[in-house]
Write an enzyme that holds these catalytic residues in place. Structure first.
Site, PDB file in Angstrom:
ATOM      1  N   ASP A   1       0.860  -1.188   0.000  1.00 30.20           N
ATOM      2  CA  ASP A   1       0.000   0.000   0.000  1.00 30.20           C
ATOM      3  C   ASP A   1       0.888   1.226   0.000  1.00 30.20           C
ATOM      4  O   ASP A   1       2.008   1.204   0.542  1.00 30.20           O
ATOM      5  CB  ASP A   1      -0.916   0.003   1.224  1.00 30.20           C
ATOM      6  CG  ASP A   1      -2.054  -1.006   1.110  1.00 30.20           C
ATOM      7  OD1 ASP A   1      -2.434  -1.361  -0.021  1.00 30.20           O
ATOM      8  OD2 ASP A   1      -2.569  -1.419   2.160  1.00 30.20           O
TER       9      ASP A   1
ATOM     10  N   ASP B   1      -6.928  -1.280  -4.605  1.00 29.09           N
ATOM     11  CA  ASP B   1      -8.009  -0.917  -3.687  1.00 29.09           C
ATOM     12  C   ASP B   1      -8.928   0.124  -4.319  1.00 29.09           C
ATOM     13  O   ASP B   1     -10.148   0.076  -4.151  1.00 29.09           O
ATOM     14  CB  ASP B   1      -7.441  -0.362  -2.380  1.00 29.09           C
ATOM     15  CG  ASP B   1      -6.595  -1.358  -1.622  1.00 29.09           C
ATOM     16  OD1 ASP B   1      -6.824  -2.574  -1.750  1.00 29.09           O
ATOM     17  OD2 ASP B   1      -5.684  -0.913  -0.885  1.00 29.09           O
TER      18      ASP B   1
END
Length: 172
Positions: free
Chosen positions: A124, A142
């Site tokens: 991330d 995401d």
């Protein structure tokens, strides 16, 4: 509904497969660059309220289930991909936003699944924040999942309006 109920672009296998492939290449290329060039857990401020912040997510969205066994998470993601593929096949072919949303969700889920297989975690790197609050760190995959879910919601709203308008025209 499209003109005369024609199939939309992403209701066909080849366009959806190409979209997913391009999305996966983009997702993995960005994650590779992030992994190579961003310092770990150090904010690189891009603009007010936005930073690049490389971290490892051992769970699912927003690090939920991070204490669960990795294979459980892999199995859950595979189930999601299979379920969304099932929905894609069952959805009428003239529902553009639904099919676009399914393609985005599948691409995002597979992108994060690739990370899980390659690294044992998901990379991330996007962080939104203020002086007193910060959003969970996330990635392009995401974003695909979130935007895909939004596209499906939009499709449902538009479909309900079309059904209501059709009933009003026929007097039902």
């Amino acid at each position: 509904m499209t003109a005369a109920g024609k199939p939309t672009l992403f209701s066909r296998p080849l366009p959806i497969a190409l979209f997913i492939l391009v999305a996966l290449v983009l997702d993995q290329a960005i994650k590779w660059a992030v992994d190579q060039y961003l310092p770990f857990e150090q904010a690189v401020h891009v603009m007010p309220m936005l930073a690049l912040y490389r971290t490892h997510n051992y769970g699912v969205a927003f690090s939920m289930l991070s204490e669960m066994e990795g294979w459980f998470i892999v199995g859950m993601r595979l189930f999601v991909v299979a379920f969304v593929l099932w929905l894609w096949r069952r959805t009428p072919k003239d529902r553009f936003f639904a099919h676009l949303g399914y393609a985005m969700i599948i691409a995002g889920a597979i992108g994060n699944l690739i990370d899980r297989f390659l690294h044992g975690y998901v990379i991330d790197y996007v962080l939104f924040y203020t002086a007193t609050w910060s959003f969970a760190v996330f990635n392009l995959a995401d974003s695909f999942i979130t935007l895909g879910a939004g596209a499906i919601v939009i499709d449902e709203i538009l479909h309900a309006r079309r059904v209501k308008a059709a009933k009003a025209q026929t007097g039902d």
